[in-house]
Scaffold this active site. Sequence first.
Site, PDB file in Angstrom:
ATOM      1  N   SER A  40      35.363  42.386  12.638  1.00  0.00           N
ATOM      2  CA  SER A  40      35.398  41.049  12.058  1.00  0.00           C
ATOM      3  C   SER A  40      34.874  41.062  10.614  1.00  0.00           C
ATOM      4  CB  SER A  40      34.626  40.083  12.964  1.00  0.00           C
ATOM      5  OG  SER A  40      34.880  38.750  12.610  1.00  0.00           O
ATOM      6  N   HIS A  55      38.889  37.389  20.237  1.00  0.00           N
ATOM      7  CA  HIS A  55      38.048  37.936  19.164  1.00  0.00           C
ATOM      8  C   HIS A  55      36.961  38.798  19.789  1.00  0.00           C
ATOM      9  CE1 HIS A  55      36.922  38.214  15.009  1.00  0.00           C
ATOM     10  NE2 HIS A  55      35.686  37.811  15.253  1.00  0.00           N
ATOM     11  N   ASP A 102      43.629  36.145  19.142  1.00  0.00           N
ATOM     12  CA  ASP A 102      42.343  35.934  18.466  1.00  0.00           C
ATOM     13  C   ASP A 102      42.245  34.501  17.945  1.00  0.00           C
ATOM     14  OD1 ASP A 102      40.102  35.965  16.745  1.00  0.00           O
ATOM     15  OD2 ASP A 102      40.412  38.070  16.234  1.00  0.00           O
TER      16      ASP A 102
END
Length: 225
Positions: A119, A204, A172
Amino acid sequence: MGESSSKMAAPVILNATAKHSATIIFLHGLGDTGHGWASAMGEVSMPHIKVICPTAPVMPVTLNAGFKMPSWFDLTSLELDGPEDTQGIKAARDKIHQLISQEVQSGIPSSRIMLGGFSQGGALSLYSAFTHKEPLAGVIALSCWLPLRAEFPQAAVGNLDTHILQCHGDCDPVVPYKFGQISSCLVKKFAPNIDFKTIPGMMHSSSETEMKSVKEFIRARLPDL
């Protein structure tokens, strides 16, 4: 407080259990710490590899209503063309370059150092790799994007031939799958050795399938000497 608030906490380090000949530096996502990824990376690593999982400094994050949490740089939005914390991204990049040079000083050539992250950490690892002149062993970019993408390809001063593994879940809800795709297409124009893997149904987070790809990538790019 002042200066100390921007200092990083001590990283989580998994030392090599055999002769140390390679290093992986892996950066966590927003609100996490180095502990968040240490065991997962330890499982896909190898005895000759040292794994460093640094923890980002704690700072107020605009996206989360100004709450303070570990963050590599400020995030104002997760919109495709939202404003970005240019100064913060570059300051964080300098810290990552410092970690790389510490490993180089300890005797590990940069070509045996792999950068990775999840991320926000994955975004920083991509940015740090392309703005690092010396070649790295590879980049693992999970569920992320290329920050400050308007600066590229001009900002890319190194690692244009380096192998990059980019993985993204197609479900996601935090960093949209489309961001990953757009970043990958852009990167491919100046760094062709990028392999974009879609992880079906993944949100995610990470998955066994993804970590299997990460493990294979590490074995291919950082074999034992």
